[in-house]
Design a protein around this motif. Structure first.
Motif, PDB file in Angstrom:
ATOM      1  N   LEU A  91       0.835  -1.201   0.000  1.00  0.00           N
ATOM      2  CA  LEU A  91       0.000   0.000   0.000  1.00  0.00           C
ATOM      3  C   LEU A  91       0.870   1.253   0.000  1.00  0.00           C
ATOM      4  O   LEU A  91       0.623   2.205  -0.759  1.00  0.00           O
ATOM      5  CB  LEU A  91      -0.918   0.001   1.220  1.00  0.00           C
ATOM      6  N   VAL A  92       1.894   1.261   0.849  1.00  0.00           N
ATOM      7  CA  VAL A  92       2.809   2.408   0.905  1.00  0.00           C
ATOM      8  C   VAL A  92       3.446   2.633  -0.465  1.00  0.00           C
ATOM      9  O   VAL A  92       3.504   3.760  -0.970  1.00  0.00           O
ATOM     10  CB  VAL A  92       3.895   2.181   1.981  1.00  0.00           C
ATOM     11  N   LYS A  93       3.923   1.563  -1.087  1.00  0.00           N
ATOM     12  CA  LYS A  93       4.565   1.668  -2.394  1.00  0.00           C
ATOM     13  C   LYS A  93       3.598   2.220  -3.438  1.00  0.00           C
ATOM     14  O   LYS A  93       3.937   3.118  -4.217  1.00  0.00           O
ATOM     15  CB  LYS A  93       5.086   0.304  -2.818  1.00  0.00           C
ATOM     16  N   ARG A  94       2.370   1.699  -3.457  1.00  0.00           N
ATOM     17  CA  ARG A  94       1.393   2.121  -4.460  1.00  0.00           C
ATOM     18  C   ARG A  94       1.057   3.608  -4.307  1.00  0.00           C
ATOM     19  O   ARG A  94       0.998   4.350  -5.296  1.00  0.00           O
ATOM     20  CB  ARG A  94       0.126   1.272  -4.327  1.00  0.00           C
ATOM     21  N   ILE A  95       0.865   4.070  -3.088  1.00  0.00           N
ATOM     22  CA  ILE A  95       0.486   5.472  -2.882  1.00  0.00           C
ATOM     23  C   ILE A  95       1.660   6.398  -3.183  1.00  0.00           C
ATOM     24  O   ILE A  95       1.488   7.464  -3.795  1.00  0.00           O
ATOM     25  CB  ILE A  95      -0.059   5.687  -1.456  1.00  0.00           C
TER      26      ILE A  95
END
Length: 396
Positions: free
Chosen positions: A384-388
């Motif tokens: 999630l961190v990577k995607r955002i």
């Protein structure tokens, strides 16, 4: 009428100033009027193709009188330009015309044009089409063919052959100035876009010479440096408040890297606050193996050295944009509260910490997180961190 040494000063030099004048080239047009003793001088510009073009006229000072301005009317020479557009498009670049020549074969058109000239209070005019360079429109579109025409007009007498000769002699200089003006406008627009892109991506830049002295810096980086390190960077000087070892490393890289354009280097400029810089030599080879700015020799100096030898790109930490949550909603279809929780998780908060910050129950936050992962196509907080961080939400 040949160009004299005085004309070079009075007419050609103002072309350089005219590039940034508004209206464009007004000083040149005003001096051309005085030089020839004509009543009107104007420059007609066309951008785009003739079938869907945008036209505008740059009048010499005095062409439009206060009375005409109050009446919201064009000057006579501007009105003549508007009327003669079809004829203007047919002119051969570099040759000086009296547009009456183009209707001499047609008695009806000849009479009609004489009446139009009389209604405008004009006796005669001369016009030359300028030979402008075509340019790539970009985006796979056809090349643009801009056009421009320089004209003079008289109220009560005919224009002379010597006046036409002066227009012919001036045409190449004015064409070159217009081409330069177009190139500068495009370069400035590209620079504004690049600055905006870096700023919204929370990036800044500095440029150094071979002695590690500051050559240039973008305003956002200068402000950030002053706020966090207590000294505003000054052009022509080295950065203040750097650790001695860092200052030496920067100086060594500024000397070595311009000669080796194949790689970049990372340098920790400050530990508190944490500021890193990616150092890139001018002409650094891009990801496709091509030299972005090949060095050329000019007066014994590499072009890079006339501007700067080393570019430093810096991340500029900043709080998320107030629109971050709404961007997640737009891209991923999240409800607002789920988007707010997703941002909290992307900033490193646990589900419990995110729930507390948003005033949610732990169970509700857990349910939200499951839907967030499903919507974003990720399987955990790390993804999630990577995607955002790879998306638009955290941009300014």
């Amino acid at each position: 009428m040949a160009l004299t040494s005085r004309d070079e000063t009075d007419l050609i030099l103002p072309l350089l100033r005219g590039i940034d004048e508004n209206p464009a080239f007004s000083t040149f047009l005003g001096r051309l009027k005085r030089r020839l003793g004509v009543d009107f001088a104007a420059l007609h510009l066309r951008s785009g193709e003739a079938t869907s073009a945008r036209y505008r006229t740059c009048d010499a000072p005095g062409n439009v009188t206060p009375a005409l301005t109050r009446g919201d009317r064009a000057s006579p020479i501007t009105a003549l330009f508007e009327r003669d557009r079809p004829h203007l498009e047919a002119l051969r670049p570099g040759r000086v015309y009296s547009l009456a020549e183009l209707v001499e074969h047609d008695p009806v058109a000849r009479v009609e044009r004489r009446r139009a000239m009389a209604a405008l209070g004009l006796q005669d005019e001369r016009v030359v089409r300028l030979a402008l360079r075509s340019r790539d429109a970009g985006g796979g579109q056809a090349r643009e063919e801009p056009a421009a025409w320089l004209a003079i007009a008289r109220k009560t007498q005919r224009c002379s052959a010597s006046e036409g000769a002066l227009l012919s002699n001036l045409a190449p200089y004015l064409a070159e100035a217009l081409d330069l003006r177009t190139e500068l406008s495009r370069d400035r627009a590209d620079a504004r876009i690049a600055r905006q892109a870096l700023w919204r991506s929370r990036r800044g830049w500095m440029m150094f010479d071979r002695e590690a002295r500051l050559v240039d810096i973008d305003p956002a980086t200068a402000q950030y440096w002053e706020e966090h390190l207590g000294a505003r960077p000054r052009l022509g000087e080295r950065l203040l408040n750097l650790p001695l070892a860092t200052e030496r490393n920067l100086a060594a890289l500024a000397q070595a890297m311009p000669s080796d354009r194949t790689q970049s280097h990372a340098l920790l400029l400050s530990e508190d606050p944490h500021i890193e810089a990616l150092l890139v030599p001018r002409g650094f080879a891009n990801d496709f193996g091509e030299a972005a700015e090949p060095a050329q020799e000019t007066a014994g100096l590499a072009v890079d050295e006339t501007r700067g030898a080393l570019l430093a790109l810096l991340p500029l930490p900043a709080p998320p944009s107030p629109q971050a949550a709404s961007r997640l909603c737009e891209v991923h279809g999240l409800p607002l509260r789920e988007a707010q929780l997703a941002l909290a998780l992307a900033e490193g908060a646990s589900i419990a910490e995110g729930a507390q910050a948003l005033g949610l129950s732990l169970e509700t936050a857990r349910n939200y997180s499951k839907r967030i992962y499903a919507r974003l196509g990720v399987s955990g907080q790390t993804q999630l961190v990577k995607r955002i961080h790879e998306g638009t939400a955290l941009m300014r």
